[in-house]
Design an enzyme around this catalytic site. Sequence first.
Site, mmCIF file in Angstrom:
data_model
loop_
_atom_site.group_PDB
_atom_site.id
_atom_site.type_symbol
_atom_site.label_atom_id
_atom_site.label_comp_id
_atom_site.label_asym_id
_atom_site.label_seq_id
_atom_site.Cartn_x
_atom_site.Cartn_y
_atom_site.Cartn_z
ATOM 1 C CG HIS A 16 56.344 29.528 24.178
ATOM 2 N ND1 HIS A 16 55.275 29.625 23.317
ATOM 3 C CD2 HIS A 16 55.819 29.326 25.414
ATOM 4 C CE1 HIS A 16 54.146 29.477 23.996
ATOM 5 N NE2 HIS A 16 54.451 29.295 25.269
ATOM 6 C CG ASP A 28 48.433 22.279 21.290
ATOM 7 O OD1 ASP A 28 48.402 22.070 22.520
ATOM 8 O OD2 ASP A 28 48.584 23.403 20.787
ATOM 9 C CB SER A 37 49.835 22.940 25.246
ATOM 10 O OG SER A 37 49.304 23.874 24.331
ATOM 11 C CE LYS A 81 51.312 26.018 20.687
ATOM 12 N NZ LYS A 81 50.427 25.327 21.629
#
Length: 461
Positions: free
Chosen positions: A89, A171, A193, A197
């Site tokens: 990410h 979210d 957030s 995920k």
Amino acid sequence: MSSIRPSLAAVDMISIKRENFRPHSEEELAWWMESYVSGHIPDYQMSAWLMAVCWRGMNETETSLLTKYMVQSGKLLEWPSEMVLVDKHSSGGVGDKVSLVLAPLVVAASNHQVRVPMMAGRGLGHTGGTLDKLESIPGFQVNLPIDKFQSIVETVGCSIVSATREMVVADRKLYALRDVTATVACVSLQTASIICKKIAEHPNSLVLDCKYGRAAFQSNVEQATMLATSLISVAEENGVSPTTAFLTRMDHPIGTSVGNWLEVSECIDILKSGRGSKDLVQLVVVQAAQMLVQGGVSEDLAECVDLVYNTLLEGRAFPVFRDMVEAQGGDTRVLDNPETYPSAKYETTIVAPQDGYVTDVNAMTVGRAAVSLGAGRLEADEPVDATAGIVFYKKVGDQVTKGIVVATIHCERSNEILKQARCKIEKAIEYSTTQVQVPAIITHQVSSDGVQEFTMPTVLQ
């Protein structure tokens, strides 16, 4: 409505945080998230609470609990126990197309030993979105049913999608609200957030790219370190372990292009040839190598860097990317022949005004110009133009001669918008008769053991 309702009203939750009376309890945060998702807490009260959190912050326990109940607002994926899953990410940047090359590269370099299930986001503000880039490929679908997503990960090795409406419902609502209430750049809210995920996606481990600089949400290395430490702590506490992070500069655009199809085209070239902008190749190879380390291919990062880099040079990641695009409904003809893709209606160039060197390209100014061209959005539901954006032929540190083309600007909307963007981009580029040293793109590596300065492997220097 939740049966676990604490003895307070919504206004009390706001006051507790605004006045910094005490940390929120688990009972309060569970009720707060469930009530918001079910529609019993209106956006205006949630907005006030989000601003109070930005002002006062949350401690590690609060952040972890907030993340937990955001995850519980939707479905948690389950995978076969024998499957090794590592995700990556990025906290967001300008020209950040790393994931498009990295995901298939990890699969190819590990010989499908490591798979990459990636739930990505759309662009908001000056930062580009991975999903918007992929959707510039005709037919490419990012909104897949969960079983289809998991099937592609199992057969192809990687898939990049949007979180489904069944997952992290809290979210989805909060993300849109934060964007329009100036509550994005808050470490606790960013952490919850991002990590909710990833927990819902349920990989074994995670590699993070925490950016800092003038075009990042974190302006300096200290803030990036704080974000990385928070992300790692919450992820590992919720079972995504190990989670590690790289701290990377976001002062100049990454790679040579900014804009959806323009960035996809750049990635296709890298995947086929193994060659590309030095900063982009370094980010891709180092992070992919760390994913192989965490996926059990080797404990030696340098060994994995060599493996990943050779895989890239040999072009072995392109077939995996092509298979992923085909599996998600994309037209692979534009991958094989990207020159056939339609061009934007309006185009102009920027030329160097003098002999010398490029000393700066302000990524924030470029990112905002790209949005004005139509490559990005200022509101969550705003459409984007696939062909809009900027291609740079010279980067910071490169030598130029007077009159040489430094960049080309593409716009679909109007010649007037194109001219306005050109003025902005011209101001973003600075020149000098003296060459400047290009700063390292990756500066630190962070784990639960602490922060270390990062030295780029020799093969990538």
